[in-house]
Design a protein around this motif. Structure first.
Motif, mmCIF file in Angstrom:
data_model
loop_
_atom_site.group_PDB
_atom_site.id
_atom_site.type_symbol
_atom_site.label_atom_id
_atom_site.label_comp_id
_atom_site.label_asym_id
_atom_site.label_seq_id
_atom_site.Cartn_x
_atom_site.Cartn_y
_atom_site.Cartn_z
ATOM 1 N N TYR A 19 1.003 -1.095 -0.078
ATOM 2 C CA TYR A 19 -0.078 0.086 0.053
ATOM 3 C C TYR A 19 0.916 1.203 -0.073
ATOM 4 N N CYS A 23 0.973 3.935 -2.889
ATOM 5 C CA CYS A 23 0.625 5.421 -3.049
ATOM 6 C C CYS A 23 1.968 6.408 -3.283
ATOM 7 N N PHE A 40 -1.865 9.001 0.392
ATOM 8 C CA PHE A 40 -2.185 8.165 1.213
ATOM 9 C C PHE A 40 -3.669 8.158 1.545
ATOM 10 N N GLY A 41 -4.102 9.322 1.733
ATOM 11 C CA GLY A 41 -5.915 9.155 1.859
ATOM 12 C C GLY A 41 -6.557 8.928 0.792
ATOM 13 N N TYR A 44 -6.556 5.318 0.329
ATOM 14 C CA TYR A 44 -7.387 4.754 1.284
ATOM 15 C C TYR A 44 -8.811 4.548 0.762
ATOM 16 N N GLY A 49 -7.113 0.440 0.451
ATOM 17 C CA GLY A 49 -7.475 0.673 1.609
ATOM 18 C C GLY A 49 -7.941 -0.327 2.341
ATOM 19 N N VAL A 52 -5.361 -2.451 3.582
ATOM 20 C CA VAL A 52 -4.317 -2.063 4.657
ATOM 21 C C VAL A 52 -5.308 -2.243 5.940
#
Length: 165
Positions: A19, A23, A40-41, A44, A49, A52
């Motif tokens: 992940y 990103c 990263f947002g 997600y 996401g 993760v």
């Protein structure tokens, strides 16, 4: 630590690393038009996401299992008071969501360009804020901890019952 637990830990760490690499690769391909934490947002909200969240839950589950097994092997109670308190504390986000929804019934709930009151505000606040708590993964972690605690409590109760007879 058992071999299967190590495999789960390393696999989950690999998922988290994948992940992070994804990103960073997205940021490089986009030539860093926005700050790196924003990528990263954005990542997600995809299948990555979900990966993760599953990997983090797997790591938490394995580490707690190891900790509880060590407590049991050292002769201590498997489920201590701290675990019980944290189990009851895991219901706090649900209670806060209900309290906020009830508050919005009286004060009004604003979403986009409209304000609503009463039952409509309760429904809107409950749905929108509930979705936020699922996306941020507050509720998934709370439910995970509750299920984990209940399963461990039942196993400890059965083990104690077997030892007594």
């Amino acid at each position: 630590m058992k071999k299967a637990e190590k495999i789960v830990l390393y696999t989950a760490a690999g998922g988290i690393a994948a992940y992070i690499v994804k990103c960073i690769a997205d940021a490089v391909m986009d030539r860093f038009r926005v700050p790196l934490p924003d990528y990263f947002g954005m990542g997600y909200m995809s299948i990555w996401g979900a990966l993760v969240v599953i990997c983090v839950l797997a790591q938490i589950g394995v580490l707690i299992s190891v900790l509880l097994r060590r407590r049991r092997n050292s002769g201590k109670k498997e489920i201590s008071m701290g675990y019980t308190v944290s189990f009851f504390c895991s219901f706090i986000p649900f209670l806060l969501l209900l309290a906020y929804s009830v508050y919005c019934m009286k004060a009004g709930f604003t979403f986009l360009w409209s304000v609503c009151y009463g039952w409509e505000a309760f429904e809107g606040a409950f749905m929108i804020m509930g979705l936020v708590f699922v996306v941020i993964p507050v509720f998934p972690f709370c439910v995970f901890w509750q299920v984990f605690y209940i399963v461990r409590r039942i196993k400890a109760w059965k083990r104690l019952k077997a030892e007594r007879s």
